[in-house]
Design an enzyme around this catalytic site. Structure first.
Site, PDB file in Angstrom:
ATOM      1  N   TYR A 151     -48.451  68.593   6.626  1.00  0.00           N
ATOM      2  CA  TYR A 151     -47.046  68.838   6.954  1.00  0.00           C
ATOM      3  C   TYR A 151     -46.808  68.508   8.422  1.00  0.00           C
ATOM      4  CZ  TYR A 151     -48.838  73.267   8.858  1.00  0.00           C
ATOM      5  OH  TYR A 151     -49.542  74.221   9.557  1.00  0.00           O
ATOM      6  N   PRO A 152     -45.615  68.032   8.745  1.00  0.00           N
ATOM      7  CA  PRO A 152     -45.234  67.854  10.148  1.00  0.00           C
ATOM      8  C   PRO A 152     -44.517  69.101  10.655  1.00  0.00           C
ATOM      9  CG  PRO A 152     -43.630  66.783   8.755  1.00  0.00           C
ATOM     10  CD  PRO A 152     -44.638  67.409   7.831  1.00  0.00           C
ATOM     11  N   MET A 153     -44.548  69.294  11.951  1.00  0.00           N
ATOM     12  CA  MET A 153     -43.852  70.449  12.537  1.00  0.00           C
ATOM     13  C   MET A 153     -43.417  70.130  13.960  1.00  0.00           C
ATOM     14  SD  MET A 153     -46.783  73.127  13.779  1.00  0.00           S
ATOM     15  CE  MET A 153     -45.562  73.833  14.890  1.00  0.00           C
ATOM     16  N   HIS A 178     -52.022  83.016  18.118  1.00  0.00           N
ATOM     17  CA  HIS A 178     -51.971  82.132  16.946  1.00  0.00           C
ATOM     18  C   HIS A 178     -53.393  81.676  16.577  1.00  0.00           C
ATOM     19  CE1 HIS A 178     -49.546  79.782  14.196  1.00  0.00           C
ATOM     20  NE2 HIS A 178     -50.164  78.659  14.538  1.00  0.00           N
ATOM     21  N   GLN A 191     -59.015  72.123   9.859  1.00  0.00           N
ATOM     22  CA  GLN A 191     -57.735  71.515  10.187  1.00  0.00           C
ATOM     23  C   GLN A 191     -57.893  70.349  11.150  1.00  0.00           C
ATOM     24  OE1 GLN A 191     -55.143  74.279  12.205  1.00  0.00           O
ATOM     25  NE2 GLN A 191     -56.393  74.340  14.041  1.00  0.00           N
ATOM     26  N   SER A 229     -44.936  80.898  15.597  1.00  0.00           N
ATOM     27  CA  SER A 229     -44.359  80.248  14.417  1.00  0.00           C
ATOM     28  C   SER A 229     -43.026  80.866  14.018  1.00  0.00           C
ATOM     29  CB  SER A 229     -45.336  80.342  13.239  1.00  0.00           C
ATOM     30  OG  SER A 229     -46.467  79.528  13.452  1.00  0.00           O
TER      31      SER A 229
END
Length: 492
Positions: A151-153, A178, A191, A229
Site C-alpha cells: 500500500y502507498p501512504m 510507532h 517489511q 498513524s
C-alpha cells in the site's frame, strides 16, 4: 523551524501490477500459450537471479481481487535498471497478454529518525547490529513463499494536522512509539518501506510479508492506533497476494493454486503439453525444443536441409543452441566492459553457452554474440543487450533472411592461412546472387575464435552457397586447420 531529517537511499523499487487478458489467453492457439509460458518463466527466472544488474532482487506474486492478477517486484541499484526490467517483460510473449493496471516507483531509505550517529558517520557510536539493520533496510531481501500486502501512504498536510509543521523531536518521538509497536510483530511480519517523494503519487510505498495473512491485517490495524498513524497518516489502496516461484507460472495460468508445493499438481499439462514440463528454472533444456514454430516445420526447414548436407546448424547430436547477435559502433573496449558485466550475470544460468564481443575486419562495428540453449533465453538476453551503447541493429533486421552465424576456432599455427582462405571465399561470396555482406569478426579475448557474420536476401540464396563447390572445398580444408568442429547457426 525547518528541520527535515537526513536520509540515505539504497535500492530503487518497482511494483509492476499486471492484469491478464483472460479472454485473449483462452482464445490463443496452444502454440502461442506455450511460447508465452516459456518466455514468462525465462524472464522471471532471469530477474529473480538478477541477471540484468549487478545487484538487487525480484519476485512474482499471484494477486487476489480485481485490481491485478500478477505483481512483479523489482529492487535494483539504479532507476534505469528498473526501466530495463519493466520493458523486458513487455518484450516477452507473456507480456502481450497483460496490461499494466498500475505501478509504483520508490527508493529504499533510512532517515535521521533511526540514528544520529549513522548520519554523523561516527563509526564508534554505530554498533554492528545497527549497521546490519540499516543495510537490511537499504538493500532488502524479498522473503520467499510468503503473503504480501502493498500500500502507498503519505503524511497529512491539513490545516489542523500537518506532520511537516511539527518539530523534529516531536516527530521522532512518535516514530519511536510507532517502531516499538511494530517490533511486537518481529518474526511474523517483515517489511520494505521505500520513499516515493518526487517519484510517485504518494510519499511512501510499504510492502509487508508474512506467512499468515491475518498478521498483515493485524499489524496495520493495531498500528493505526499509534498517534503517527491515527492523526498524521493517509493510506492509498491495498493489494494482497502470495509469492510463487517462476516454475509455477503454468499452474497459475491454468487456475491452479500457487505455489504448487511438494504435494504436487500436474501442471505439466496446464498449457497443453502432455509430455513436456518446465524443469529447473522453468526453462526447457532438451535438444528437441524449437523457436516456438511447429516441430515439423523446424525439421523440414533450413536446419533439416543443413543436416542433410552434414553441416552443423545448431543441432549436432541432439544439442540445441540459439543465438542473438547485435551490432554496435561503440568503442570496442567500452563495449566489452559493458558486456563483461552482463556476462557475469548470464553465467549464473545453465542455459548460457557463451557471450562475447567480436571486432569486424571490414566493417567499422562490433558484434555482440550471445548463445543459449533455449530460444526464449536468447531473446531475453537480447533485451538486456539491446541497452548496450552504440547498438545499431539486431541480426535479422538488415535483410529478409538475416544473419547466418558461423563460428570457427582456429589452430594458432594456421591462423594466417585461415584468414587468407576467408578472403578467397569472400571473393566468391561477392559474386553470389542474394549475398549482402560477409565479415570475418575476431573475438576480442581470443584472436583464434572467429565469428563470420553473413547477410543474405533469402534462405534459398544462403543455401546456394552451402551447396557450392567453394564451400565444400573450404569445409574439407578446414578439418586440418580448425581446433574443433565448426558451428553454423542461423539466427533469423
Amino acid at each position: 523551524m525547518r528541520e527535515p531529517p537526513q536520509t540515505d537511499e539504497g535500492w530503487y523499487a518497482l511494483h509492476d501490477f499486471r492484469r491478464i487478458d483472460w479472454a485473449a489467453w483462452r482464445d490463443a492457439p496452444e502454440r502461442e500459450r506455450d511460447r508465452a509460458i516459456e518466455e514468462g518463466v525465462e524472464y522471471l527466472d532471469a530477474h529473480e537471479a538478477v541477471a540484468d544488474a549487478d545487484d538487487g532482487a525480484s519476485a512474482v506474486f499471484a494477486m487476489v481481487g480485481h485490481k491485478a492478477d500478477l505483481l512483479i517486484v523489482h529492487l535494483r541499484p539504479t532507476l534505469d535498471a528498473l526501466s530495463t526490467a519493466e520493458r523486458g517483460f513487455d518484450r516477452t510473449a507473456l507480456g502481450a497478454f497483460t496490461e499494466q493496471s498500475t505501478s509504483y516507483v520508490s527508493v529504499t531509505e533510512v532517515s535521521g529518525y533511526v540514528s544520529d550517529a549513522y548520519f554523523a558517520e561516527d563509526e564508534e557510536e554505530v554498533d554492528t547490529g545497527l549497521k546490519r539493520y540499516i543495510e537490511g533496510k537499504l538493500e532488502p531481501d524479498i522473503p520467499e513463499d510468503q503473503y504480501v500486502s502493498f500500500y502507498p501512504m503519505s503524511r497529512k498536510r491539513g490545516e489542523q494536522d500537518n506532520w511537516y509543521d511539527l518539530p523534529f523531536e516531536r516527530r521522532r518521538e512518535m516514530m519511536e512509539e510507532h517502531g516499538e509497536h511494530g517490533r511486537e510483530f518481529g518474526g511474523r511480519v517483515k517489511q520494505i518501506v521505500a520513499s516515493s517523494v518526487g517519484l510517485d503519487d504518494w510519499e511512501w510505498g510499504v510492502t509487508l510479508f508474512s506467512e499468515d495473512p491475518t498478521d498483515l491485517k493485524d499489524i496495520v490495524y493495531e498500528m493505526r492506533y499509534d498517534e503517527a498513524s491515527a492523526r498524521y497518516s493517509e493510506f492509498g489502496p491495498f493489494y494482497v497476494g502470495r509469492r510463487f516461484p517462476p516454475s509455477d507460472l503454468p499452474a497459475f495460468l491454468a487456475g491452479e493454486s500457487v505455489p504448487v508445493g511438494d504435494e504436487g499438481h500436474d501442471h505439466a499439462h496446464a498449457h497443453g503439453e502432455g509430455e513436456g514440463h518446465h524443469g529447473e528454472g522453468g526453462a526447457h533444456h532438451g535438444g528437441d525444443h524449437d523457436h516456438g514454430d511447429d516441430a515439423d516445420e523446424d525439421e523440414d526447414g533450413i536446419r533439416g536441409e543443413l543436416e542433410d548436407l552434414d553441416i552443423y546448424a545448431g543441432k549436432p547430436h541432439g544439442e540445441d543452441v540459439y543465438a542473438t547477435v547485435l551490432y554496435s559502433e561503440a568503442d570496442a573496449d567500452a563495449l566489452f566492459e559493458e558486456v563483461d558485466g552482463l556476462r557475469k550475470n548470464f553465467d549464473h544460468y545453465d542455459t548460457h553457452v557463451k557471450t562475447a564481443v567480436y571486432d569486424g575486419r571490414e566493417a567499422d562495428r562490433r558484434a555482440v554474440v550471445s548463445i543459449w540453449e533455449t530460444a526464449s533465453a536468447a531473446d531475453t538476453a537480447a533485451g538486456f543487450l539491446s541497452e548496450l551503447p552504440g547498438i545499431v541493429s539486431r541480426a535479422g533486421e538488415e535483410s529478409g533472411f538475416g544473419t547466418m552465424g558461423m563460428f570457427y576456432t582456429i589452430k594458432p599455427e594456421h591462423r594466417e592461412d585461415f584468414v587468407e582462405k576467408f578472403d578467397t571465399v569472400g571473393g566468391v561470396l561477392a559474386d553470389m546472387e542474394g549475398h549482402h555482406e560477409t565479415d570475418l569478426m575476431v573475438n576480442l579475448e581470443d584472436e583464434n575464435d572467429t565469428f563470420i557474420a553473413s547477410q543474405w536476401r533469402s534462405k534459398e540464396d544462403a543455401m546456394a552457397f552451402f551447396r557450392s563447390d567453394a564451400f565444400s572445398d573450404t569445409v574439407s580444408w578446414g578439418r586440418d586447420v580448425l581446433a574443433d568442429r565448426p558451428r553454423h547457426v542461423f539466427l533469423a
